[in-house]
Scaffold this motif. Structure first.
Motif, PDB file in Angstrom:
ATOM      1  N   LYS A 178       0.815  -1.214   0.000  1.00 48.24           N
ATOM      2  CA  LYS A 178       0.000   0.000   0.000  1.00 48.24           C
ATOM      3  C   LYS A 178       0.847   1.261   0.000  1.00 48.24           C
ATOM      4  CE  LYS A 178      -3.526   2.332   2.827  1.00 48.24           C
ATOM      5  NZ  LYS A 178      -4.342   2.229   4.076  1.00 48.24           N
ATOM      6  N   PHE A 179       2.039   1.199   0.579  1.00 43.70           N
ATOM      7  CA  PHE A 179       2.833   2.392   0.817  1.00 43.70           C
ATOM      8  C   PHE A 179       3.992   2.585  -0.162  1.00 43.70           C
ATOM      9  CE2 PHE A 179       1.152   0.809   4.856  1.00 43.70           C
ATOM     10  CZ  PHE A 179       0.377   1.892   5.248  1.00 43.70           C
ATOM     11  N   LEU A 180       4.687   1.493  -0.507  1.00 46.42           N
ATOM     12  CA  LEU A 180       5.933   1.597  -1.254  1.00 46.42           C
ATOM     13  C   LEU A 180       5.972   0.651  -2.453  1.00 46.42           C
ATOM     14  CD1 LEU A 180       8.482   1.560   1.725  1.00 46.42           C
ATOM     15  CD2 LEU A 180       7.922   3.556   0.324  1.00 46.42           C
ATOM     16  N   THR A 181       6.744   1.038  -3.462  1.00 46.21           N
ATOM     17  CA  THR A 181       7.121   0.142  -4.544  1.00 46.21           C
ATOM     18  C   THR A 181       8.638   0.107  -4.597  1.00 46.21           C
ATOM     19  OG1 THR A 181       5.123   0.550  -5.838  1.00 46.21           O
ATOM     20  CG2 THR A 181       7.035  -0.293  -7.026  1.00 46.21           C
ATOM     21  N   VAL A 182       9.197  -1.093  -4.553  1.00 46.50           N
ATOM     22  CA  VAL A 182      10.642  -1.285  -4.462  1.00 46.50           C
ATOM     23  C   VAL A 182      11.125  -2.052  -5.690  1.00 46.50           C
ATOM     24  CG1 VAL A 182      12.466  -2.487  -3.181  1.00 46.50           C
ATOM     25  CG2 VAL A 182      10.686  -1.214  -1.952  1.00 46.50           C
ATOM     26  N   THR A 183      12.247  -1.613  -6.261  1.00 44.14           N
ATOM     27  CA  THR A 183      12.834  -2.268  -7.424  1.00 44.14           C
ATOM     28  C   THR A 183      14.251  -2.720  -7.088  1.00 44.14           C
ATOM     29  OG1 THR A 183      11.557  -0.814  -8.882  1.00 44.14           O
ATOM     30  CG2 THR A 183      13.359  -2.066  -9.876  1.00 44.14           C
ATOM     31  N   VAL A 184      14.587  -3.958  -7.493  1.00 43.37           N
ATOM     32  CA  VAL A 184      15.923  -4.524  -7.301  1.00 43.37           C
ATOM     33  C   VAL A 184      16.384  -5.107  -8.631  1.00 43.37           C
ATOM     34  CG1 VAL A 184      17.347  -6.137  -5.981  1.00 43.37           C
ATOM     35  CG2 VAL A 184      15.327  -5.106  -4.910  1.00 43.37           C
ATOM     36  N   THR A 185      17.621  -4.866  -9.007  1.00 41.74           N
ATOM     37  CA  THR A 185      18.162  -5.419 -10.239  1.00 41.74           C
ATOM     38  C   THR A 185      19.003  -6.652  -9.942  1.00 41.74           C
ATOM     39  OG1 THR A 185      19.437  -4.926 -12.237  1.00 41.74           O
ATOM     40  CG2 THR A 185      20.225  -3.948 -10.185  1.00 41.74           C
ATOM     41  N   GLU A 186      19.069  -7.576 -10.904  1.00 42.65           N
ATOM     42  CA  GLU A 186      19.787  -8.824 -10.676  1.00 42.65           C
ATOM     43  C   GLU A 186      21.304  -8.623 -10.628  1.00 42.65           C
ATOM     44  OE1 GLU A 186      18.817 -11.481 -13.846  1.00 42.65           O
ATOM     45  OE2 GLU A 186      19.687 -10.218 -15.408  1.00 42.65           O
ATOM     46  N   THR A 187      21.815  -7.566 -11.244  1.00 41.41           N
ATOM     47  CA  THR A 187      23.247  -7.292 -11.161  1.00 41.41           C
ATOM     48  C   THR A 187      23.571  -6.749  -9.778  1.00 41.41           C
ATOM     49  OG1 THR A 187      23.386  -6.793 -13.530  1.00 41.41           O
ATOM     50  CG2 THR A 187      25.184  -6.022 -12.133  1.00 41.41           C
ATOM     51  N   GLY A 188      24.312  -7.521  -9.017  1.00 40.12           N
ATOM     52  CA  GLY A 188      24.656  -7.127  -7.662  1.00 40.12           C
ATOM     53  C   GLY A 188      23.525  -7.226  -6.668  1.00 40.12           C
ATOM     54  N   ALA A 189      22.356  -7.739  -7.111  1.00 43.39           N
ATOM     55  CA  ALA A 189      21.150  -7.732  -6.255  1.00 43.39           C
ATOM     56  C   ALA A 189      20.975  -6.354  -5.644  1.00 43.39           C
ATOM     57  CB  ALA A 189      21.236  -8.800  -5.174  1.00 43.39           C
ATOM     58  N   GLU A 190      21.173  -5.324  -6.483  1.00 42.60           N
ATOM     59  CA  GLU A 190      21.211  -3.946  -5.990  1.00 42.60           C
ATOM     60  C   GLU A 190      19.826  -3.308  -5.965  1.00 42.60           C
ATOM     61  OE1 GLU A 190      23.513   0.307  -6.836  1.00 42.60           O
ATOM     62  OE2 GLU A 190      23.834  -1.411  -8.158  1.00 42.60           O
ATOM     63  N   LEU A 191      19.500  -2.725  -4.841  1.00 41.11           N
ATOM     64  CA  LEU A 191      18.292  -1.923  -4.694  1.00 41.11           C
ATOM     65  C   LEU A 191      18.434  -0.683  -5.565  1.00 41.11           C
ATOM     66  CD1 LEU A 191      15.670  -1.712  -2.905  1.00 41.11           C
ATOM     67  CD2 LEU A 191      17.081  -0.396  -1.300  1.00 41.11           C
ATOM     68  N   THR A 192      17.448  -0.439  -6.456  1.00 37.13           N
ATOM     69  CA  THR A 192      17.552   0.695  -7.374  1.00 37.13           C
ATOM     70  C   THR A 192      16.445   1.726  -7.204  1.00 37.13           C
ATOM     71  OG1 THR A 192      16.351  -0.499  -9.104  1.00 37.13           O
ATOM     72  CG2 THR A 192      18.763  -0.668  -9.113  1.00 37.13           C
ATOM     73  N   SER A 193      15.373   1.371  -6.494  1.00 34.07           N
ATOM     74  CA  SER A 193      14.296   2.340  -6.306  1.00 34.07           C
ATOM     75  C   SER A 193      13.479   1.977  -5.077  1.00 34.07           C
ATOM     76  CB  SER A 193      13.380   2.380  -7.534  1.00 34.07           C
ATOM     77  OG  SER A 193      12.286   3.254  -7.331  1.00 34.07           O
ATOM     78  N   VAL A 194      13.164   2.988  -4.277  1.00 35.00           N
ATOM     79  CA  VAL A 194      12.207   2.873  -3.173  1.00 35.00           C
ATOM     80  C   VAL A 194      11.289   4.076  -3.307  1.00 35.00           C
ATOM     81  CG1 VAL A 194      11.855   2.742  -0.695  1.00 35.00           C
ATOM     82  CG2 VAL A 194      13.922   1.755  -1.693  1.00 35.00           C
ATOM     83  N   LYS A 195      10.122   3.847  -3.864  1.00 33.41           N
ATOM     84  CA  LYS A 195       9.244   4.958  -4.236  1.00 33.41           C
ATOM     85  C   LYS A 195       7.940   4.897  -3.454  1.00 33.41           C
ATOM     86  CE  LYS A 195       9.336   6.468  -8.420  1.00 33.41           C
ATOM     87  NZ  LYS A 195       9.161   6.651  -9.884  1.00 33.41           N
ATOM     88  N   ALA A 196       7.521   6.062  -2.942  1.00 32.06           N
ATOM     89  CA  ALA A 196       6.250   6.172  -2.238  1.00 32.06           C
ATOM     90  C   ALA A 196       5.105   6.104  -3.238  1.00 32.06           C
ATOM     91  CB  ALA A 196       6.193   7.473  -1.451  1.00 32.06           C
ATOM     92  N   ASN A 197       4.117   5.272  -2.958  1.00 28.36           N
ATOM     93  CA  ASN A 197       2.963   5.174  -3.846  1.00 28.36           C
ATOM     94  C   ASN A 197       2.079   6.413  -3.775  1.00 28.36           C
ATOM     95  OD1 ASN A 197       3.803   2.638  -4.668  1.00 28.36           O
ATOM     96  ND2 ASN A 197       2.582   1.571  -3.116  1.00 28.36           N
TER      97      ASN A 197
END
Length: 233
Positions: A9-28
């Motif tokens: 409900k609050f956040l959308t999070v994106t992770v890429t497979e290269t390095g298992a790196e967190l690339t986005s933490v966005k408020a909905n």
């Protein structure tokens, strides 16, 4: 390169497979992006995982059992493709296993997992290191997230009152503290904190929590400031 998303409900999070790196933490609500978006003119990464070393080794090399090995700054995990081994609407688990290439740089067999899990307005990140070798494994591990924050209204607080403060000597840590930083009250961040590069604090062996707190817009059109709190360590 594949990207994977989890959302609630609050956040959308994106992770890429290269390095298992967190690339986005966005408020909905309002679409505020909490994570630095990797401007290559300033810093090309978002939140790399540092393994099996944090920082830089002298001459980027070390000797183990009479054999010399080369390791770059912050290790190799951030530049390798990880496997996604589990996924749900609110949880991602990535895994990296030792192979011939890693063993040529780091002579230990291991399984490393990065777990990202959303719980309400909180993203929990856990690293799990498994020694699959028949000898003691020497390693360090760390997160290197960068957040979008405004110096005018950003502070750090902690569950520990006081920390020894260290600085860098060139590329390496100066082993002698330069003083202390007090968290009896929230410490307001300023550019002067980073005149000597990173703000380096020595934590207790027990669990230490740092909180980065900043005010961000509730929406692009709304001038009202909505206070958010992000756990960073």
């Amino acid at each position: 390169m594949n990207d994977y998303k989890i959302t609630n409900k609050f956040l959308t999070v994106t992770v890429t497979e290269t390095g298992a790196e967190l690339t986005s933490v966005k408020a909905n609500n309002g679409g505020y992006e909490y994570l630095w978006q990797a401007d290559p003119k300033i810093w090309k990464r978002h939140a790399p995982i540092l393994f099996p070393n944090v920082g830089r080794l002298k001459d980027d090399s070390y000797t183990f059992n009479g054999v010399k090995y080369h390791l770059p700054q912050h290790g190799f995990a951030r530049d390798i493709k990880w496997d996604l081994i589990d996924k749900s609407s609110s949880k991602l688990i990535f895994q990296l296993e030792s192979n011939e290439d890693t063993l040529s740089k780091y002579p230990f067999k291991f399984v490393l997992q990065a777990v990202y899990e959303l719980k309400n307005f909180e993203l929990k990140v856990n690293y799990i290191v498994k020694n699959t070798d028949n000898k003691k494994m020497i390693f360090s591990i760390g997160g290197h997230p960068a957040f979008n924050a405004n110096f005018k209204n950003t502070s750090i607080s902690a569950n520990q009152r006081e920390f020894d403060r260290y600085t860098l000597n060139g590329n390496y840590l100066n082993p002698s503290p330069i003083g202390k930083i007090n968290f009896s009250y929230a410490h307001k961040i300023s550019r002067s904190d980073f005149l000597n590069d990173a703000l380096i604090l020595k934590a207790d062996k027990d669990l230490t929590e740092l909180f980065l707190q900043t005010n961000v817009p509730d929406s692009e059109s709304d001038e009202k400031q909505l206070e958010r709190s992000t756990r960073i360590a």
